[in-house]
Design a protein around this motif. Structure first.
Motif, PDB file in Angstrom:
ATOM      1  N   VAL A  49       0.852  -1.182   0.000  1.00  0.00           N
ATOM      2  CA  VAL A  49       0.000   0.000   0.000  1.00  0.00           C
ATOM      3  C   VAL A  49       0.890   1.235   0.000  1.00  0.00           C
ATOM      4  O   VAL A  49       1.651   1.468   0.948  1.00  0.00           O
ATOM      5  N   GLY A  50       0.815   1.996  -1.077  1.00  0.00           N
ATOM      6  CA  GLY A  50       1.669   3.173  -1.189  1.00  0.00           C
ATOM      7  C   GLY A  50       1.299   4.020  -2.381  1.00  0.00           C
ATOM      8  O   GLY A  50       0.596   3.574  -3.289  1.00  0.00           O
ATOM      9  N   SER A  51       1.778   5.231  -2.397  1.00  0.00           N
ATOM     10  CA  SER A  51       1.533   6.179  -3.479  1.00  0.00           C
ATOM     11  C   SER A  51       2.706   6.170  -4.451  1.00  0.00           C
ATOM     12  O   SER A  51       3.856   5.979  -4.049  1.00  0.00           O
ATOM     13  N   VAL A  52       2.403   6.411  -5.729  1.00  0.00           N
ATOM     14  CA  VAL A  52       3.484   6.500  -6.713  1.00  0.00           C
ATOM     15  C   VAL A  52       4.293   7.781  -6.526  1.00  0.00           C
ATOM     16  O   VAL A  52       5.330   7.961  -7.161  1.00  0.00           O
ATOM     17  N   LEU A  53       3.847   8.658  -5.654  1.00  0.00           N
ATOM     18  CA  LEU A  53       4.606   9.860  -5.324  1.00  0.00           C
ATOM     19  C   LEU A  53       5.628   9.603  -4.223  1.00  0.00           C
ATOM     20  O   LEU A  53       6.453  10.465  -3.925  1.00  0.00           O
ATOM     21  N   ARG A  55       8.744   7.997  -3.218  1.00  0.00           N
ATOM     22  CA  ARG A  55       9.928   7.360  -3.792  1.00  0.00           C
ATOM     23  C   ARG A  55      10.489   6.274  -2.877  1.00  0.00           C
ATOM     24  O   ARG A  55      10.868   5.182  -3.358  1.00  0.00           O
ATOM     25  N   SER A  56      10.536   6.530  -1.594  1.00  0.00           N
ATOM     26  CA  SER A  56      11.111   5.529  -0.694  1.00  0.00           C
ATOM     27  C   SER A  56      10.286   4.251  -0.674  1.00  0.00           C
ATOM     28  O   SER A  56      10.838   3.140  -0.625  1.00  0.00           O
ATOM     29  N   ALA A  57       8.947   4.389  -0.745  1.00  0.00           N
ATOM     30  CA  ALA A  57       8.086   3.204  -0.766  1.00  0.00           C
ATOM     31  C   ALA A  57       8.259   2.434  -2.067  1.00  0.00           C
ATOM     32  O   ALA A  57       8.274   1.195  -2.075  1.00  0.00           O
ATOM     33  N   LEU A  58       8.411   3.152  -3.171  1.00  0.00           N
ATOM     34  CA  LEU A  58       8.654   2.492  -4.459  1.00  0.00           C
ATOM     35  C   LEU A  58       9.991   1.767  -4.443  1.00  0.00           C
ATOM     36  O   LEU A  58      10.098   0.619  -4.902  1.00  0.00           O
ATOM     37  N   ASP A  59      11.029   2.424  -3.936  1.00  0.00           N
ATOM     38  CA  ASP A  59      12.351   1.792  -3.859  1.00  0.00           C
ATOM     39  C   ASP A  59      12.285   0.490  -3.060  1.00  0.00           C
ATOM     40  O   ASP A  59      12.847  -0.538  -3.470  1.00  0.00           O
ATOM     41  N   ALA A  60      11.574   0.532  -1.948  1.00  0.00           N
ATOM     42  CA  ALA A  60      11.484  -0.653  -1.094  1.00  0.00           C
ATOM     43  C   ALA A  60      10.700  -1.762  -1.773  1.00  0.00           C
ATOM     44  O   ALA A  60      11.086  -2.940  -1.712  1.00  0.00           O
ATOM     45  N   ALA A  61       9.603  -1.403  -2.449  1.00  0.00           N
ATOM     46  CA  ALA A  61       8.787  -2.411  -3.126  1.00  0.00           C
ATOM     47  C   ALA A  61       9.568  -3.091  -4.241  1.00  0.00           C
ATOM     48  O   ALA A  61       9.494  -4.314  -4.415  1.00  0.00           O
ATOM     49  N   ILE A  62      10.344  -2.312  -4.991  1.00  0.00           N
ATOM     50  CA  ILE A  62      11.153  -2.861  -6.081  1.00  0.00           C
ATOM     51  C   ILE A  62      12.263  -3.745  -5.525  1.00  0.00           C
ATOM     52  O   ILE A  62      12.506  -4.857  -6.009  1.00  0.00           O
ATOM     53  N   ARG A  91       0.017  16.293 -10.894  1.00  0.00           N
ATOM     54  CA  ARG A  91       0.849  15.768  -9.804  1.00  0.00           C
ATOM     55  C   ARG A  91       0.756  14.251  -9.744  1.00  0.00           C
ATOM     56  O   ARG A  91       1.769  13.546  -9.708  1.00  0.00           O
ATOM     57  N   GLU A  92      -0.446  13.722  -9.739  1.00  0.00           N
ATOM     58  CA  GLU A  92      -0.633  12.278  -9.609  1.00  0.00           C
ATOM     59  C   GLU A  92      -0.150  11.529 -10.850  1.00  0.00           C
ATOM     60  O   GLU A  92       0.543  10.507 -10.745  1.00  0.00           O
ATOM     61  N   ASN A  93      -0.514  12.018 -12.022  1.00  0.00           N
ATOM     62  CA  ASN A  93      -0.262  11.260 -13.252  1.00  0.00           C
ATOM     63  C   ASN A  93       1.108  11.513 -13.865  1.00  0.00           C
ATOM     64  O   ASN A  93       1.692  10.595 -14.451  1.00  0.00           O
ATOM     65  N   VAL A  94       1.605  12.735 -13.763  1.00  0.00           N
ATOM     66  CA  VAL A  94       2.902  13.044 -14.372  1.00  0.00           C
ATOM     67  C   VAL A  94       4.030  12.951 -13.339  1.00  0.00           C
ATOM     68  O   VAL A  94       5.014  12.236 -13.545  1.00  0.00           O
ATOM     69  N   THR A  95       3.884  13.661 -12.228  1.00  0.00           N
ATOM     70  CA  THR A  95       4.922  13.581 -11.200  1.00  0.00           C
ATOM     71  C   THR A  95       5.021  12.164 -10.643  1.00  0.00           C
ATOM     72  O   THR A  95       6.121  11.679 -10.343  1.00  0.00           O
ATOM     73  N   GLY A  96       3.882  11.491 -10.497  1.00  0.00           N
ATOM     74  CA  GLY A  96       3.897  10.108 -10.042  1.00  0.00           C
ATOM     75  C   GLY A  96       4.670   9.209 -10.991  1.00  0.00           C
ATOM     76  O   GLY A  96       5.457   8.355 -10.564  1.00  0.00           O
ATOM     77  N   LEU A 100       8.214   7.161 -10.393  1.00  0.00           N
ATOM     78  CA  LEU A 100       8.345   5.734 -10.697  1.00  0.00           C
ATOM     79  C   LEU A 100       9.531   5.485 -11.625  1.00  0.00           C
ATOM     80  O   LEU A 100      10.320   4.548 -11.401  1.00  0.00           O
ATOM     81  N   LEU A 101       9.676   6.290 -12.662  1.00  0.00           N
ATOM     82  CA  LEU A 101      10.785   6.118 -13.604  1.00  0.00           C
ATOM     83  C   LEU A 101      12.129   6.331 -12.916  1.00  0.00           C
ATOM     84  O   LEU A 101      13.111   5.637 -13.215  1.00  0.00           O
ATOM     85  N   GLU A 102      12.183   7.282 -11.986  1.00  0.00           N
ATOM     86  CA  GLU A 102      13.423   7.486 -11.233  1.00  0.00           C
ATOM     87  C   GLU A 102      13.767   6.252 -10.406  1.00  0.00           C
ATOM     88  O   GLU A 102      14.935   5.840 -10.359  1.00  0.00           O
TER      89      GLU A 102
END
Length: 319
Positions: A49-53, A55-62, A91-96, A100-102
């Motif tokens: 459970v996390g937002s695409v905004l 970064r730390s949660a995305l890093d951990a999930a990956i 913000r949600e669609n582009v910054t998110g 994610l790409l970062e």
């Protein structure tokens, strides 16, 4: 492969997750559950459970799930709302997506399937919409999807990512009742809501240059959308690094006129036409040849399948 599916607890995302799992892929769902439901996720599939905004949660999930590819579906998608809240949508669609790409570039994740939209085209006045039709989005939502495609193409070149952006039209139906669309923002659920209330479905406009006066739109079964994402995920390995494809997916030749939706229920009253409708292009149907050529994909479900499966899902949710 281990696929991270953002928005995997949503209507479309859950179908994509099921298609990947059924194909034997390892999947982890990443969703903020703002509109999705954990009940849609198959047993045994991890949910982060996390937002695409974030970064730390995305890093951990990956990192924690050894992710090697991403299917990015998470997005805000209501056209009218995007007009009222453009900053929120960007913000949600582009910054998110940028976030994610970062995260992907940092972790060396090299494959991406992006859920784009036919909204990038706007309202082109052509018989058949193709990938070469000029993109002139008419809402902030459509703009964010087009900017997302540009951003992905640039990141693909810079970071060696293999990517596919799928543009699809109106989505309907369900592969199973429990995966049905729970919102009432799309045409078929809106019709069911009025039928359940004993009211006539609204048909906006009867003055178009078509046999019954209503505009023509392209529809595609959500199960076909899921199979298109799966086909794109499979084919990415065959393309050179830094490649960004953009095929359109639709059920061309099976477009639906809005005036026919009153046949969805035996109890339906005659459809009612609403005057003073917003200007709209008469016909919007796409050609999916490029998806067939590049991905080996074609739609398998027709309009009856969409309505029947959507109705079964509506009955399950609303009794």
């Amino acid at each position: 492969m281990s696929w991270l599916v953002t928005g995997g607890a949503g209507y479309i995302g859950a179908h994509v997750v099921r298609a990947l799992v059924d194909d034997g892929e390892s999947v982890v769902v990443y969703d903020d559950l703002s509109t999705g439901s954990a009940e849609r996720i198959p047993e045994g599939v991890p949910l982060v459970v996390g937002s695409v905004l974030d970064r730390s949660a995305l890093d951990a999930a990956i990192r924690d799930n050894a992710v090697t590819g991403v299917v990015h579906i998470a997005a805000k998608k209501q056209v009218g709302e995007s007009v009222e809240q453009p900053l929120h949508y960007y913000r949600e669609n582009v910054t998110g997506l940028q976030t994610l790409l970062e995260a992907m570039a940092s972790a060396g994740v090299g494959r991406l399937v992006f859920s784009s939209s036919a909204a990038v085209y706007g309202m082109p006045d052509v018989d058949l919409v193709t990938e070469d039709t000029p993109c002139l989005p008419m809402s902030p939502y459509g703009e964010t999807k087009l900017v997302g495609e540009w951003l992905i193409a640039a990141a693909a070149r810079a970071h060696g990512i293999r990517a596919a952006s799928l543009r699809y039209f109106n989505v309907a139906g369900a592969a199973a009742p429990e995966l049905s669309d729970s919102g009432v923002f799309n045409l078929i659920p809106m019709v069911f809501e009025r039928l359940e209330a004993g009211e006539a479905p609204r048909v906006f406009g009867d003055d178009y240059a078509t046999p019954d006066g209503t505009c023509v739109r392209d529809y595609i079964h959500v199960a076909d959308i899921a199979s298109a994402h799966l086909a794109a995920a499979r084919r990415l390995a065959d393309f050179p690094e830094g490649t960004a494809l953009t095929p359109s997916t639709s059920d061309a030749g099976r477009a639906a006129r809005s005036g026919r939706w009153s046949t969805a229920s035996s109890r339906s009253p005659a459809g009612r036409t609403s005057a003073g409708h917003e200007p709209s292009v008469t016909r919007q149907v796409s050609l999916a040849d490029r998806a067939r050529e590049l991905l080996g994909w074609s739609a398998r479900h027709d309009l009856d399948d969409m309505i029947e499966s959507a109705w079964q899902g509506w009955r399950r949710r609303h009794g």
